[in-house]
Design a protein around this motif. Structure first.
Motif, PDB file in Angstrom:
ATOM      1  N   ASN A  79      31.830 -20.619 -21.034  1.00  0.00           N
ATOM      2  CA  ASN A  79      32.711 -19.669 -20.139  1.00  0.00           C
ATOM      3  C   ASN A  79      33.931 -20.579 -20.271  1.00  0.00           C
ATOM      4  OD1 ASN A  79      34.403 -17.880 -18.770  1.00  0.00           O
ATOM      5  ND2 ASN A  79      32.792 -17.694 -17.533  1.00  0.00           N
ATOM      6  N   VAL A  80      35.249 -20.527 -19.917  1.00  0.00           N
ATOM      7  CA  VAL A  80      35.936 -21.291 -19.809  1.00  0.00           C
ATOM      8  C   VAL A  80      36.595 -21.563 -18.550  1.00  0.00           C
ATOM      9  CG1 VAL A  80      36.388 -20.875 -22.301  1.00  0.00           C
ATOM     10  CG2 VAL A  80      37.861 -19.124 -20.269  1.00  0.00           C
ATOM     11  N   TRP A  81      37.424 -22.497 -18.707  1.00  0.00           N
ATOM     12  CA  TRP A  81      38.258 -23.412 -17.280  1.00  0.00           C
ATOM     13  C   TRP A  81      39.485 -24.390 -17.640  1.00  0.00           C
ATOM     14  CZ3 TRP A  81      32.921 -22.834 -17.206  1.00  0.00           C
ATOM     15  CH2 TRP A  81      32.759 -21.898 -16.766  1.00  0.00           C
ATOM     16  N   ARG A  82      40.085 -24.579 -17.098  1.00  0.00           N
ATOM     17  CA  ARG A  82      41.648 -24.569 -17.291  1.00  0.00           C
ATOM     18  C   ARG A  82      42.282 -25.953 -16.355  1.00  0.00           C
ATOM     19  NH1 ARG A  82      45.822 -24.191 -13.830  1.00  0.00           N
ATOM     20  NH2 ARG A  82      45.512 -22.181 -13.167  1.00  0.00           N
ATOM     21  N   THR A  83      42.500 -27.177 -16.519  1.00  0.00           N
ATOM     22  CA  THR A  83      43.249 -27.749 -15.769  1.00  0.00           C
ATOM     23  C   THR A  83      44.355 -27.867 -14.716  1.00  0.00           C
ATOM     24  OG1 THR A  83      44.269 -29.336 -17.119  1.00  0.00           O
ATOM     25  CG2 THR A  83      42.136 -29.854 -16.555  1.00  0.00           C
ATOM     26  N   GLY A  84      44.659 -27.926 -13.817  1.00  0.00           N
ATOM     27  CA  GLY A  84      45.292 -27.246 -12.483  1.00  0.00           C
ATOM     28  C   GLY A  84      46.017 -28.555 -12.538  1.00  0.00           C
ATOM     29  N   LYS A  85      47.282 -28.178 -11.535  1.00  0.00           N
ATOM     30  CA  LYS A  85      47.966 -29.028 -10.810  1.00  0.00           C
ATOM     31  C   LYS A  85      47.279 -29.870  -9.927  1.00  0.00           C
ATOM     32  CE  LYS A  85      52.754 -29.124  -8.791  1.00  0.00           C
ATOM     33  NZ  LYS A  85      53.800 -28.584  -8.690  1.00  0.00           N
ATOM     34  N   HIS A  86      46.316 -29.510  -9.516  1.00  0.00           N
ATOM     35  CA  HIS A  86      45.646 -30.351  -8.817  1.00  0.00           C
ATOM     36  C   HIS A  86      44.330 -31.087  -8.129  1.00  0.00           C
ATOM     37  CE1 HIS A  86      48.750 -29.823  -6.096  1.00  0.00           C
ATOM     38  NE2 HIS A  86      49.037 -28.033  -6.041  1.00  0.00           N
ATOM     39  N   THR A  87      43.408 -30.754  -9.957  1.00  0.00           N
ATOM     40  CA  THR A  87      42.612 -31.063 -10.665  1.00  0.00           C
ATOM     41  C   THR A  87      42.506 -32.921 -10.432  1.00  0.00           C
ATOM     42  OG1 THR A  87      41.811 -28.730 -12.260  1.00  0.00           O
ATOM     43  CG2 THR A  87      40.594 -31.347 -12.295  1.00  0.00           C
ATOM     44  N   LYS A  88      41.374 -33.331  -9.731  1.00  0.00           N
ATOM     45  CA  LYS A  88      41.351 -34.049  -9.071  1.00  0.00           C
ATOM     46  C   LYS A  88      40.175 -34.833 -10.607  1.00  0.00           C
ATOM     47  CE  LYS A  88      42.416 -33.945  -5.253  1.00  0.00           C
ATOM     48  NZ  LYS A  88      44.013 -33.550  -4.564  1.00  0.00           N
ATOM     49  N   GLY A  89      40.528 -35.842 -11.059  1.00  0.00           N
ATOM     50  CA  GLY A  89      40.232 -37.055 -11.828  1.00  0.00           C
ATOM     51  C   GLY A  89      40.574 -36.419 -12.833  1.00  0.00           C
ATOM     52  N   LYS A  90      39.725 -37.032 -14.312  1.00  0.00           N
ATOM     53  CA  LYS A  90      40.134 -36.890 -15.881  1.00  0.00           C
ATOM     54  C   LYS A  90      39.229 -36.938 -16.061  1.00  0.00           C
ATOM     55  CE  LYS A  90      44.590 -38.893 -15.456  1.00  0.00           C
ATOM     56  NZ  LYS A  90      45.755 -37.890 -15.223  1.00  0.00           N
ATOM     57  N   PHE A  91      39.270 -36.225 -17.752  1.00  0.00           N
ATOM     58  CA  PHE A  91      38.082 -35.826 -18.866  1.00  0.00           C
ATOM     59  C   PHE A  91      38.746 -37.035 -19.752  1.00  0.00           C
ATOM     60  CE2 PHE A  91      37.656 -34.315 -22.358  1.00  0.00           C
ATOM     61  CZ  PHE A  91      36.342 -34.135 -22.860  1.00  0.00           C
ATOM     62  N   LYS A  92      36.893 -37.519 -19.749  1.00  0.00           N
ATOM     63  CA  LYS A  92      36.535 -38.856 -20.987  1.00  0.00           C
ATOM     64  C   LYS A  92      35.582 -38.244 -21.839  1.00  0.00           C
ATOM     65  CE  LYS A  92      36.357 -41.634 -16.541  1.00  0.00           C
ATOM     66  NZ  LYS A  92      35.626 -41.938 -15.291  1.00  0.00           N
ATOM     67  N   GLN A  93      34.758 -36.873 -21.794  1.00  0.00           N
ATOM     68  CA  GLN A  93      34.343 -37.230 -22.777  1.00  0.00           C
ATOM     69  C   GLN A  93      33.155 -35.704 -22.933  1.00  0.00           C
ATOM     70  OE1 GLN A  93      31.823 -40.555 -23.456  1.00  0.00           O
ATOM     71  NE2 GLN A  93      30.622 -40.021 -21.756  1.00  0.00           N
ATOM     72  N   ILE A  94      33.127 -35.448 -24.031  1.00  0.00           N
ATOM     73  CA  ILE A  94      32.204 -33.977 -24.563  1.00  0.00           C
ATOM     74  C   ILE A  94      30.795 -34.513 -23.288  1.00  0.00           C
ATOM     75  CG2 ILE A  94      30.469 -32.268 -25.896  1.00  0.00           C
ATOM     76  CD1 ILE A  94      33.718 -32.341 -25.472  1.00  0.00           C
ATOM     77  N   GLY A  95      30.353 -33.272 -22.204  1.00  0.00           N
ATOM     78  CA  GLY A  95      29.070 -33.646 -21.735  1.00  0.00           C
ATOM     79  C   GLY A  95      29.441 -34.133 -20.131  1.00  0.00           C
ATOM     80  N   GLN A  96      30.587 -34.458 -20.194  1.00  0.00           N
ATOM     81  CA  GLN A  96      31.291 -34.248 -18.978  1.00  0.00           C
ATOM     82  C   GLN A  96      31.146 -33.100 -17.972  1.00  0.00           C
ATOM     83  OE1 GLN A  96      34.713 -36.354 -18.159  1.00  0.00           O
ATOM     84  NE2 GLN A  96      34.598 -36.713 -16.437  1.00  0.00           N
ATOM     85  N   VAL A  97      30.299 -33.842 -16.700  1.00  0.00           N
ATOM     86  CA  VAL A  97      30.231 -32.440 -15.557  1.00  0.00           C
ATOM     87  C   VAL A  97      31.565 -32.590 -15.143  1.00  0.00           C
ATOM     88  CG1 VAL A  97      29.302 -31.939 -13.741  1.00  0.00           C
ATOM     89  CG2 VAL A  97      28.139 -32.415 -15.789  1.00  0.00           C
ATOM     90  N   PHE A  98      32.157 -31.311 -14.461  1.00  0.00           N
ATOM     91  CA  PHE A  98      33.053 -31.236 -13.834  1.00  0.00           C
ATOM     92  C   PHE A  98      32.700 -30.180 -12.271  1.00  0.00           C
ATOM     93  CE2 PHE A  98      34.567 -28.136 -17.085  1.00  0.00           C
ATOM     94  CZ  PHE A  98      34.427 -26.964 -15.926  1.00  0.00           C
ATOM     95  N   LEU A  99      33.002 -29.871 -11.038  1.00  0.00           N
ATOM     96  CA  LEU A  99      33.355 -28.381 -10.418  1.00  0.00           C
ATOM     97  C   LEU A  99      34.623 -27.243 -10.032  1.00  0.00           C
ATOM     98  CD1 LEU A  99      31.688 -30.418  -7.690  1.00  0.00           C
ATOM     99  CD2 LEU A  99      30.995 -29.642  -8.961  1.00  0.00           C
ATOM    100  N   THR A 100      33.720 -26.306 -10.510  1.00  0.00           N
ATOM    101  CA  THR A 100      35.263 -25.454 -10.642  1.00  0.00           C
ATOM    102  C   THR A 100      35.206 -25.397  -8.690  1.00  0.00           C
ATOM    103  OG1 THR A 100      33.429 -23.519  -9.374  1.00  0.00           O
ATOM    104  CG2 THR A 100      33.545 -24.450 -11.959  1.00  0.00           C
ATOM    105  N   GLU A 101      35.872 -24.201  -8.203  1.00  0.00           N
ATOM    106  CA  GLU A 101      36.148 -24.166  -7.245  1.00  0.00           C
ATOM    107  C   GLU A 101      35.518 -23.837  -5.713  1.00  0.00           C
ATOM    108  OE1 GLU A 101      40.355 -21.969  -8.095  1.00  0.00           O
ATOM    109  OE2 GLU A 101      41.696 -24.017  -7.689  1.00  0.00           O
ATOM    110  N   LYS A 102      34.609 -23.348  -7.014  1.00  0.00           N
ATOM    111  CA  LYS A 102      33.394 -22.408  -5.880  1.00  0.00           C
ATOM    112  C   LYS A 102      32.600 -23.403  -6.227  1.00  0.00           C
ATOM    113  CE  LYS A 102      33.590 -17.806  -6.816  1.00  0.00           C
ATOM    114  NZ  LYS A 102      33.718 -16.329  -7.903  1.00  0.00           N
ATOM    115  N   GLY A 103      32.416 -24.856  -6.600  1.00  0.00           N
ATOM    116  CA  GLY A 103      31.725 -25.940  -6.647  1.00  0.00           C
ATOM    117  C   GLY A 103      30.246 -25.600  -7.520  1.00  0.00           C
ATOM    118  N   GLN A 104      29.823 -24.853  -8.537  1.00  0.00           N
ATOM    119  CA  GLN A 104      29.510 -25.459  -9.378  1.00  0.00           C
ATOM    120  C   GLN A 104      29.399 -26.018 -10.961  1.00  0.00           C
ATOM    121  OE1 GLN A 104      30.156 -21.156 -11.806  1.00  0.00           O
ATOM    122  NE2 GLN A 104      27.997 -20.441 -11.628  1.00  0.00           N
TER     123      GLN A 104
END
Length: 97
Positions: free
Chosen positions: A34-59
């Motif tokens: 699926n797809v997500w985007r960075t937002g104004k209040h996204t914390k942290g930085k993208f570094k590389q493919i495979g990196q894990v992020f959390l959605t607003e629902k905690g996934q």
């Protein structure tokens, strides 16, 4: 809106991951990307493919691909909440890459 209120937006294709008994992330069985985007209040930085992020629902999501997103198209996608320092092995993601 003036340009000073704009921020960089990127689109991330990712797959839901879960932790195994050892605490390492791996793709959840039977999921589709699926797809997500960075937002104004996204914390942290993208570094590389495979990196894990959390959605607003905690996934937890592992990044498969990234691309530029036009600022005026950002409302078509859900924003991600924050980046983690966790990484999923590219070997485990090979079926989606």
């Amino acid at each position: 809106m003036s340009d000073s209120k704009k921020y960089d937006t990127q689109l991330f294709t990712g797959v839901v991951v879960e932790q195994d008994a050892s605490g390492r992330y791996q793709p959840k069985t039977g999921v589709t990307p699926n797809v997500w985007r960075t937002g104004k209040h996204t914390k942290g930085k993208f570094k590389q493919i495979g990196q894990v992020f959390l959605t607003e629902k905690g996934q937890a999501i592992a990044v498969l691909n990234t691309e530029k997103l036009a600022f005026n198209k950002r409302h078509n996608y859900s924003s991600l909440q924050r980046w983690t320092s966790q990484q999923v092995s590219l070997e485990l993601l090979k079926d989606w890459l």
